[in-house]
Write a protein that holds these residues in place. Structure first.
Motif, PDB file in Angstrom:
ATOM      1  N   ALA A 129       0.860  -1.190   0.000  1.00  0.00           N
ATOM      2  CA  ALA A 129       0.000   0.000   0.000  1.00  0.00           C
ATOM      3  C   ALA A 129       0.888   1.229   0.000  1.00  0.00           C
ATOM      4  O   ALA A 129       2.034   1.181   0.455  1.00  0.00           O
ATOM      5  CB  ALA A 129      -0.920   0.004   1.223  1.00  0.00           C
ATOM      6  N   SER A 130       0.369   2.318  -0.515  1.00  0.00           N
ATOM      7  CA  SER A 130       1.113   3.581  -0.489  1.00  0.00           C
ATOM      8  C   SER A 130       0.143   4.736  -0.322  1.00  0.00           C
ATOM      9  O   SER A 130      -0.961   4.718  -0.878  1.00  0.00           O
ATOM     10  CB  SER A 130       1.930   3.767  -1.773  1.00  0.00           C
ATOM     11  OG  SER A 130       1.082   3.870  -2.900  1.00  0.00           O
TER      12      SER A 130
ATOM     13  N   THR B 180      -3.841  10.778  -1.460  1.00  0.00           N
ATOM     14  CA  THR B 180      -3.875   9.764  -2.505  1.00  0.00           C
ATOM     15  C   THR B 180      -3.469   8.435  -1.889  1.00  0.00           C
ATOM     16  O   THR B 180      -2.409   8.333  -1.275  1.00  0.00           O
ATOM     17  CB  THR B 180      -2.909  10.099  -3.659  1.00  0.00           C
ATOM     18  OG1 THR B 180      -3.282  11.358  -4.229  1.00  0.00           O
ATOM     19  CG2 THR B 180      -2.955   9.021  -4.733  1.00  0.00           C
ATOM     20  N   ALA B 181      -4.319   7.423  -2.027  1.00  0.00           N
ATOM     21  CA  ALA B 181      -4.048   6.108  -1.448  1.00  0.00           C
ATOM     22  C   ALA B 181      -4.169   5.046  -2.535  1.00  0.00           C
ATOM     23  O   ALA B 181      -5.137   5.042  -3.310  1.00  0.00           O
ATOM     24  CB  ALA B 181      -5.023   5.812  -0.315  1.00  0.00           C
ATOM     25  N   GLU B 182      -3.204   4.152  -2.588  1.00  0.00           N
ATOM     26  CA  GLU B 182      -3.185   3.087  -3.585  1.00  0.00           C
ATOM     27  C   GLU B 182      -2.812   1.768  -2.923  1.00  0.00           C
ATOM     28  O   GLU B 182      -2.075   1.741  -1.942  1.00  0.00           O
ATOM     29  CB  GLU B 182      -2.182   3.405  -4.704  1.00  0.00           C
ATOM     30  CG  GLU B 182      -2.486   4.697  -5.448  1.00  0.00           C
ATOM     31  CD  GLU B 182      -1.412   5.016  -6.476  1.00  0.00           C
ATOM     32  OE1 GLU B 182      -0.297   4.479  -6.352  1.00  0.00           O
ATOM     33  OE2 GLU B 182      -1.695   5.805  -7.398  1.00  0.00           O
ATOM     34  N   GLY B 183      -3.310   0.672  -3.487  1.00  0.00           N
ATOM     35  CA  GLY B 183      -2.978  -0.648  -2.965  1.00  0.00           C
ATOM     36  C   GLY B 183      -4.057  -1.192  -2.060  1.00  0.00           C
ATOM     37  O   GLY B 183      -5.246  -0.844  -2.195  1.00  0.00           O
ATOM     38  N   ASP B 184      -3.676  -2.059  -1.143  1.00  0.00           N
ATOM     39  CA  ASP B 184      -4.605  -2.725  -0.248  1.00  0.00           C
ATOM     40  C   ASP B 184      -5.447  -1.702   0.520  1.00  0.00           C
ATOM     41  O   ASP B 184      -4.911  -0.871   1.270  1.00  0.00           O
ATOM     42  CB  ASP B 184      -3.824  -3.614   0.730  1.00  0.00           C
ATOM     43  CG  ASP B 184      -4.714  -4.480   1.584  1.00  0.00           C
ATOM     44  OD1 ASP B 184      -5.435  -3.931   2.438  1.00  0.00           O
ATOM     45  OD2 ASP B 184      -4.669  -5.711   1.423  1.00  0.00           O
ATOM     46  N   GLU B 185      -6.766  -1.773   0.365  1.00  0.00           N
ATOM     47  CA  GLU B 185      -7.649  -0.773   0.964  1.00  0.00           C
ATOM     48  C   GLU B 185      -7.598  -0.792   2.484  1.00  0.00           C
ATOM     49  O   GLU B 185      -7.643   0.263   3.127  1.00  0.00           O
ATOM     50  CB  GLU B 185      -9.090  -0.998   0.486  1.00  0.00           C
ATOM     51  CG  GLU B 185      -9.292  -0.726  -0.999  1.00  0.00           C
ATOM     52  CD  GLU B 185     -10.740  -0.886  -1.402  1.00  0.00           C
ATOM     53  OE1 GLU B 185     -11.575  -1.233  -0.529  1.00  0.00           O
ATOM     54  OE2 GLU B 185     -11.039  -0.665  -2.586  1.00  0.00           O
TER      55      GLU B 185
ATOM     56  N   CYS C 133      -4.362   0.847   3.582  1.00  0.00           N
ATOM     57  CA  CYS C 133      -4.470   2.298   3.388  1.00  0.00           C
ATOM     58  C   CYS C 133      -5.321   2.930   4.477  1.00  0.00           C
ATOM     59  O   CYS C 133      -4.992   3.999   5.002  1.00  0.00           O
ATOM     60  CB  CYS C 133      -5.063   2.598   2.017  1.00  0.00           C
ATOM     61  SG  CYS C 133      -3.957   2.264   0.627  1.00  0.00           S
TER      62      CYS C 133
END
Length: 280
Positions: free
Chosen positions: A233-234, A257-262, A265
């Motif tokens: 996640a990032s 801004t969040a990306e990857g595993d919810e 995050c």
């Protein structure tokens, strides 16, 4: 690359006197209405928040320098509730003090705090920093935590009276860096294979890049960009939003801004770097 539990040490000792002088510069120009202005701390005015800062400093000197410890949680009282109670008791008592008296006591206490920390072995293990874990933490992290407390409350005072925020990188950067040390503890319940990484980027004055990496013993933090092209996640946000998120101050989630595993995050965005009931 070498990783440690909380990342590389932070040296905030040179900042205590300068942060305090910035606060005194603001308080000097306040009129009676501004001292009585409400702050984001529910029920507390600027006067109350200044008294709270003073209480933190005097309490720290009494406990750590003078080994004078007369307060403790009541039977069955959670630590977080104990802290809230004694903070409120102190603030209510200090409402009897004039702004001039508070100001003078703040001036006197800061030099003593800096002198006490200057004599400490910053690399030694001390008491836990609750939001960073239950185990003993290095003294440098505890000292850095103390600096963040003063800086955040100064920001809240500045916001309440419409003063310019203390956002220069030299002041805000160590706060962001310190708050990020909560990341390994925040991820403690995230199950991932060894070597997986989680990235947190903070932009703007005082920002930077941090990576938590899963090891056989848990999560460890490094102040660098992730080496993995696909971290678990990032999250990316600006420095102002970051410190507000970490302290439960009002923050604009639209700047995140969040990306990857919810779920990961969500854990990152729920990270707190202050004493709350969710730190345990």
């Amino acid at each position: 690359m070498s990783f440690t539990r909380w990342g590389p040490p932070i040296d905030v000792l040179p900042l205590f006197a300068r942060e305090e002088q910035a606060l005194l510069d603001v308080l000097t120009g306040l009129d009676a209405d501004q001292w009585a202005a409400p702050t984001v701390c529910t029920g507390w005015t600027v006067h109350d928040l200044a008294a709270h800062i003073l209480g933190d400093k005097l309490g720290r000197l009494s406990r750590d320098r003078d080994d004078y410890r007369t307060t403790a949680p009541r039977e069955g009282e959670r630590f977080e509730d104990f802290i809230d109670r004694i903070n409120d008791e102190w603030v209510v008592a200090c409402r009897r003090l004039s702004p001039e008296v508070l100001f003078a006591m703040l001036v006197d206490s800061t030099s003593q705090i800096a002198e006490m920390f200057g004599r400490a072995d910053l690399d030694a293990l001390g008491e836990p920093v609750s939001w960073a874990g239950d185990e003993p933490a290095p003294v440098w992290l505890d000292v850095a935590r103390e600096y963040t407390e003063f800086w955040v409350h100064q920001q809240q005072i500045r916001e309440a009276v419409g003063a310019r925020m203390l956002d220069e990188a030299e002041f805000r950067g160590p706060v962001v860096d310190t708050f990020m040390r909560a990341l390994p503890h925040t991820l403690r319940d995230v199950d991932a294979r060894t070597g997986r990484q989680v990235a947190y980027t903070v932009t703007g004055q005082g920002g930077g890049k941090w990576t938590a990496r899963r090891t056989a013993d848990g999560w460890e933090l490094d102040r660098a960009a992730p080496t993995s092209r696909a971290p678990l996640a990032s999250v990316t946000t600006d420095a102002d939003t970051f410190w507000r998120l970490c302290t439960r101050n009002p923050a604009d989630r639209g700047r995140v801004t969040a990306e990857g595993d919810e779920n990961v995050c969500a854990a990152l965005l729920g990270m707190t770097s202050i004493i709350t009931s969710s730190n345990g």
